[in-house]
Write an enzyme that holds these catalytic residues in place. Structure first.
Site, PDB file in Angstrom:
ATOM      1  N   LYS A 136      11.897  -7.779   1.323  1.00  0.00           N
ATOM      2  CA  LYS A 136      12.673  -8.188   2.490  1.00  0.00           C
ATOM      3  C   LYS A 136      14.020  -7.458   2.524  1.00  0.00           C
ATOM      4  CE  LYS A 136      10.801 -12.813   3.161  1.00  0.00           C
ATOM      5  NZ  LYS A 136      11.011 -14.252   2.961  1.00  0.00           N
ATOM      6  N   PRO A 152       0.825  -1.212   0.000  1.00  0.00           N
ATOM      7  CA  PRO A 152       0.000   0.000   0.000  1.00  0.00           C
ATOM      8  C   PRO A 152       0.857   1.259   0.000  1.00  0.00           C
ATOM      9  CG  PRO A 152      -0.596  -1.462   1.819  1.00  0.00           C
ATOM     10  CD  PRO A 152       0.638  -2.010   1.211  1.00  0.00           C
ATOM     11  N   VAL A 186       2.343   2.892  -2.389  1.00  0.00           N
ATOM     12  CA  VAL A 186       3.480   3.089  -3.290  1.00  0.00           C
ATOM     13  C   VAL A 186       3.054   3.796  -4.579  1.00  0.00           C
ATOM     14  CG1 VAL A 186       4.859   1.204  -2.381  1.00  0.00           C
ATOM     15  CG2 VAL A 186       3.265   0.752  -4.245  1.00  0.00           C
ATOM     16  N   SER A 215       9.584 -19.286   5.636  1.00  0.00           N
ATOM     17  CA  SER A 215      10.881 -18.699   5.287  1.00  0.00           C
ATOM     18  C   SER A 215      11.760 -18.347   6.488  1.00  0.00           C
ATOM     19  CB  SER A 215      10.679 -17.459   4.412  1.00  0.00           C
ATOM     20  OG  SER A 215      10.137 -16.435   5.187  1.00  0.00           O
TER      21      SER A 215
HETATM   22  P1  ADP Z   1      -1.570   2.778  -3.438  1.00  0.00           P
HETATM   23  O1  ADP Z   1      -2.635   2.880  -4.423  1.00  0.00           O
HETATM   24  O2  ADP Z   1      -0.377   2.045  -3.960  1.00  0.00           O
HETATM   25  O3  ADP Z   1      -1.975   2.272  -2.130  1.00  0.00           O
HETATM   26  P2  ADP Z   1      -1.633   5.629  -3.528  1.00  0.00           P
HETATM   27  O4  ADP Z   1      -1.641   5.798  -4.994  1.00  0.00           O
HETATM   28  O5  ADP Z   1      -2.892   5.801  -2.786  1.00  0.00           O
HETATM   29  O6  ADP Z   1      -1.012   4.218  -3.183  1.00  0.00           O
HETATM   30  O7  ADP Z   1      -0.515   6.584  -2.954  1.00  0.00           O
HETATM   31  C1  ADP Z   1      -0.606   7.234  -1.701  1.00  0.00           C
HETATM   32  C2  ADP Z   1      -0.145   8.649  -1.846  1.00  0.00           C
HETATM   33  O8  ADP Z   1       1.243   8.689  -2.130  1.00  0.00           O
HETATM   34  C3  ADP Z   1      -0.816   9.388  -2.974  1.00  0.00           C
HETATM   35  O9  ADP Z   1      -1.115  10.683  -2.569  1.00  0.00           O
HETATM   36  C4  ADP Z   1       0.240   9.413  -4.051  1.00  0.00           C
HETATM   37  O10 ADP Z   1       0.108  10.546  -4.877  1.00  0.00           O
HETATM   38  C5  ADP Z   1       1.506   9.458  -3.268  1.00  0.00           C
HETATM   39  N1  ADP Z   1       2.621   8.837  -3.985  1.00  0.00           N
HETATM   40  C6  ADP Z   1       2.961   7.526  -3.968  1.00  0.00           C
HETATM   41  N2  ADP Z   1       4.032   7.311  -4.745  1.00  0.00           N
HETATM   42  C7  ADP Z   1       4.398   8.496  -5.244  1.00  0.00           C
HETATM   43  C8  ADP Z   1       5.444   8.919  -6.119  1.00  0.00           C
HETATM   44  N3  ADP Z   1       6.340   8.068  -6.619  1.00  0.00           N
HETATM   45  N4  ADP Z   1       5.518  10.216  -6.452  1.00  0.00           N
HETATM   46  C9  ADP Z   1       4.623  11.081  -5.951  1.00  0.00           C
HETATM   47  N5  ADP Z   1       3.629  10.761  -5.118  1.00  0.00           N
HETATM   48  C10 ADP Z   1       3.496   9.488  -4.760  1.00  0.00           C
END
Ligand code: ADP
EC number: 3.4.21.53
Length: 808
Positions: A727, A363, A365, A684
């Protein structure tokens, strides 16, 4: 009248009758207009008032010649003569006898015919009861006939029915019956009264049959008209009642509005139109406030709100796409590249369908937000469908509209929300979708994602097929291996791994902080984050693979500072490592980091969860006892088995490590995984347990800066594990220098972040003895020797180098 002499051939002035056949014993009035006919009458009046009347075959002929006239006519006596104005005459004549033309002696100035009288044949040749039967047959036929002619005067009917003789009956009927000239002429020419009656019966029956048909047709038409009128009347009544009650909706008006909209769709298939128009008809007939009416109305509205025709104009422009992706996201090179490839393919072959990307990773990312950027880059609408916890097929495909309160499923709802036929639909957390007794949603999802089928996706509620083939589906998952296989086969997985500290810092600095400042209406001057301040926030207050909590904490700081700014307490603020506790409170996660010294019985393992990688300590204590093995720390069954296997394996190598071989009888072993509240499972941790137990029993400490992962068999073979990337990221965060990994996972090192590879030495092993050799601080035989680190060189970016590593 007996003026006629039967044997006589006589010459009379004659009139050609138009549309009338005269019979002997008939009294007739008629108007005479033709000059020749008037002259003939005048001539007759000069003599004995007798005139020959013969019908002309075609009444339109003005100057009839011989061939235009029938042969048989009637000699009649003029009994009355009147001027009928405009030089015409009205005469009344009485038939005297039947005669046939032998010659037409003149046509001018009036017609004159020589005629021979005709007599009827004697009726004696027919038995009287047969004649009586015929009379009855004629009477009955006439009666039935009269029933069908409503305008037949009653007096005529009774005067006909009162006739007792065959002749009287015939004369009366023939006088009062409207028949074509040809038929009447046939009757006139027939000599036998019996035959005449028979012809009359046939004519009457034929007329009756025709009139019956006529009446049936009339009745049918009338019924239809009556029904239409009745419906119209009722509908009008209903409308007035509805209006009186103030119930605005007028189903008639409404349904024709709907029908007009339906007809207007260019991309709606014909069958769909037919079906919906039928629903409009139903609505038309249903009272507006009835429940049925409401159901039909909602149904039609839902269907016409779907984007049958609307399309966003796609922009498959790679440069523009790249600009947008880079504007919104830091890093993510691999994902961005793959998306730009997708855009390029769309530009070259816009008709290729069915590419489904699956963004897999922990989550936070950026899976959701990159999908949003894809939509923006392609200039398409974006809709997100959350599939987490969806267990019912109806969630995807809707409920049949016979159910009360039924609705379309999430897919059709998303199409409605998008308002275009070609949105980007994000199917979030597709791995969290499960099946239960209500049906398997993944089967429905399969149809959604299958480009062979999804051009006619059927939702239970809307019933008509809807084309999803223009939609670009992107899915996300925390754990791609949890996606049902058939679904997985249709997707291209793009792994999105955890972020390193540096990446998090960059993301925070370039994206999260500016975004949150803007959202809270704070200027960049009013609230600043120093570099060490942001790192302090990342290290002390978040422990996650992504940046979701980090973003939340930045928002938290923004709120606090906003309050202070508003209250004029401060003018500006800079978050630093030193003052972060002022706004964030006490540090949440102490940087546990690697242990200060080598310890006996404590080993750092590596675990992988759907929210990213974690380091996991395994502690082992050996106590005097009876050989019991105690396992604590909420370990799952698989992990407990790993512990048993580890104990058995250590027994097999006890001697090598100077461990008393009967330890399993005299010692109790307690294995514990701290943070006992968090459930843990998986095979693991095998190598970790073997190392911890060996260390605890032998008293040889474990090197403080190593971590390890790998499943162990009873004979000490190390089997591969999953989630190496995550990991290793956890090991890096923790500050570990050396990580033992299964030999077979060597290939996965390619996926590992370069920053991580720069800081950690990865040692691939195929047997747990190699782990023991490298991880224990010294060998059993050289207790007093200084512990020697494994003779390995750090692995740089090139995985080839790993091949040269061997553990002695
Ligand atoms: P996921 O869907 O993977 O759970 P989200 O898309 O909801 O994650 O991301 C959470 C927050 O982090 C969002 O506001 C997103 O814009 C920001 N975010 C995540 N990765 C990046 C990135 N590489 N660059 C800029 N903002 C990011």
């Amino acid at each position: 009248m007996s003026t006629a002499n039967k044997s006589t051939v006589t010459t009379f002035p004659a009139i050609a009758m138009r549309g009338i056949v005269m019979f002997p014993s008939m009294i007739l009035h008629f108007d005479v207009g033709r000059e020749k006919s008037i002259l003939a009458i005048k001539e007759a009046m000069k003599k004995d008032q007798l005139i020959f009347l013969v019908a002309q075959k075609d009444y339109t002929v003005e100057e009839p010649q011989k061939e235009d006239l029938y042969k048989v006519g009637v000699v009649a006596k003029i009994v009355q003569l009147l001027n009928s104005g405009s030089n015409g005459l009205r005469i009344m004549v009485e038939g005297v006898y039947k005669a046939s033309i032998t010659d037409i002696t003149s046509f001018s100035p009036y017609m004159e015919c020589t005629v021979k009288s005709l007599s009827d044949s004697q009726r004696t040749n027919v038995p009287s009861d047969v004649e009586e039967a015929m009379v009855r047959a004629v009477t009955d036929s006439f009666e039935i006939y009269c029933d069908l002619v409503p305008k037949m005067p009653k007096e005529i009917i009774s005067s006909v029915l009162s006739q007792k003789t065959a002749k009287g009956l015939f004369d009366k009927i023939v006088q009062n019956l409207y028949l074509p000239v040809e038929d009447k002429q046939v009757l006139l020419e027939e000599k036998s009264l019996y035959n005449r009656l028979q012809i009359l019966v046939e004519i009457l029956q034929h007329e009756t049959a025709v009139l019956t048909w006529e009446r049936d047709i009339y009745d049918q038409v009338k019924d239809q008209m009556d029904k239409n009128q009745r419906d119209y009347f009722l509908r009008e009544q209903m409308r007035v009642i509805s209006e009186e009650l103030g119930e605005g909706d007028n189903p008639q008006e409404e349904s024709s509005e709907y029908a007009e909209k339906i007809e207007g769709f260019t991309n709606m298939p014909e069958e769909t139109k037919e079906k919906l128009l039928k629903e409009c008809e139903r609505l038309y007939r249903t009272p507006s406030q009835s429940q049925e009416g409401q159901i039909i109305r909602t149904y039609i509205e839902t269907c016409i709100e779907l984007p049958w025709d609307e399309m966003s104009k796609e922009q498959a422009d790679v440069a523009r796409g790249e600009r947008i992706l880079n504007r919104d996201h830091y890093g993510m090179q691999k994902v961005k590249e793959r998306i730009l490839e997708l855009i390029a393919v769309r530009k070259l072959a816009p008709d290729i369908k069915g590419q489904i990307l699956c963004l897999a990773g922990p989550p936070g990312v950026g899976k959701t937000s990159i999908a949003k950027s894809v939509a923006a880059a392609l200039n398409r609408k974006y809709v997100r469908i959350s599939l987490g916890g969806v267990r019912d097929e109806a969630d995807i495909r809707g409920h049949r509209k016979t159910y009360l309160g039924s609705m379309p499923g999430r897919i059709i709802n998303a199409m409605k929300q998008a308002g275009t036929r070609n949105p980007v639909i994000l199917l979030d957390e597709i791995d969290k979708m499960g099946a239960d007794y209500k049906g398997d949603p993944s089967a429905a999802m399969l149809e959604v994602l299958d480009s062979e089928q999804n051009f006619a996706f059927r939702d239970h509620y809307i019933e008509v097929p809807f084309d999803l083939s223009e939609v670009l589906f992107i899915t996300t998952a925390n754990d791609a291996s949890a996606i049902p296989r058939p679904l997985l086969d249709r997707m291209e997985i793009i792994e999105m791994g955890s972020y390193t500290r540096e990446e998090k810092w960059n993301i925070a600095k370039k994206h999260l902080v500016p975004k949150q400042l803007k959202r809270h209406g704070i200027s960049a001057k009013e609230l600043k984050f120093s570099k060490d301040g942001l790192y302090a926030l990342i290290d002390g207050y978040t422990r996650e693979a992504g940046v979701r909590t980090l973003e939340r904490e930045i928002a938290h700081i923004c709120r606090k500072i906003a309050k202070k700014l508003v209250e004029d307490e401060i003018k500006s603020f800079t978050v630093t490592e030193k003052n972060i506790t002022e706004v964030m409170g006490i540090v949440r996660y102490l940087n546990d980091g690697v242990r200060q010294a080598d310890e006996v019985g404590v080993v750092t393992g590596l675990a992988w969860t759907s929210v990213g990688g974690e380091t996991m300590e395994i502690e082992t204590a050996v106590l005097p006892g009876t050989g019991k093995v105690q396992i604590t720390g909420q370990l799952g069954d698989v992990m407990k088995e790993s512990a048993q296997i580890a104990v058995s394996y250590v027994r097999s190598i006890a001697e090598d490590y100077g461990i008393s071989t009967d330890f399993y009888k005299k010692k109790d072993i307690h294995i514990h995984a701290p943070e006992g509240a968090v459930p843990k499972d998986g095979p693991s941790a095998g190598v970790t347990m073997v190392t911890a137990i060996t260390s605890a029993l032998s008293g040889i400490p474990v090197r403080k800066d190593v971590a390890m992962t790998g499943e162990v068999t009873l004979r000490g073979r190390v089997l591969p594990i999953g989630g190496l990337k995550e990991k290793s990221m956890a090991a890096y965060r923790y500050g570990v220098k050396t990580v033992f990994i299964p030999e077979e996972n060597k290939k996965d090192l390619e996926e590992v972040d370069n920053v991580v590879k720069d800081h950690i030495t990865f040692i691939p092993v195929s047997h747990v003895s190699d782990v023991l050799k490298g991880a224990l601080a010294h060998s059993p035989s050289s207790k007093r020797k200084k512990p020697t680190p494994p003779s390995t060189a750090p692995i740089e970016n090139a995985p080839v180098k790993i091949d040269s590593i061997s553990i002695q």
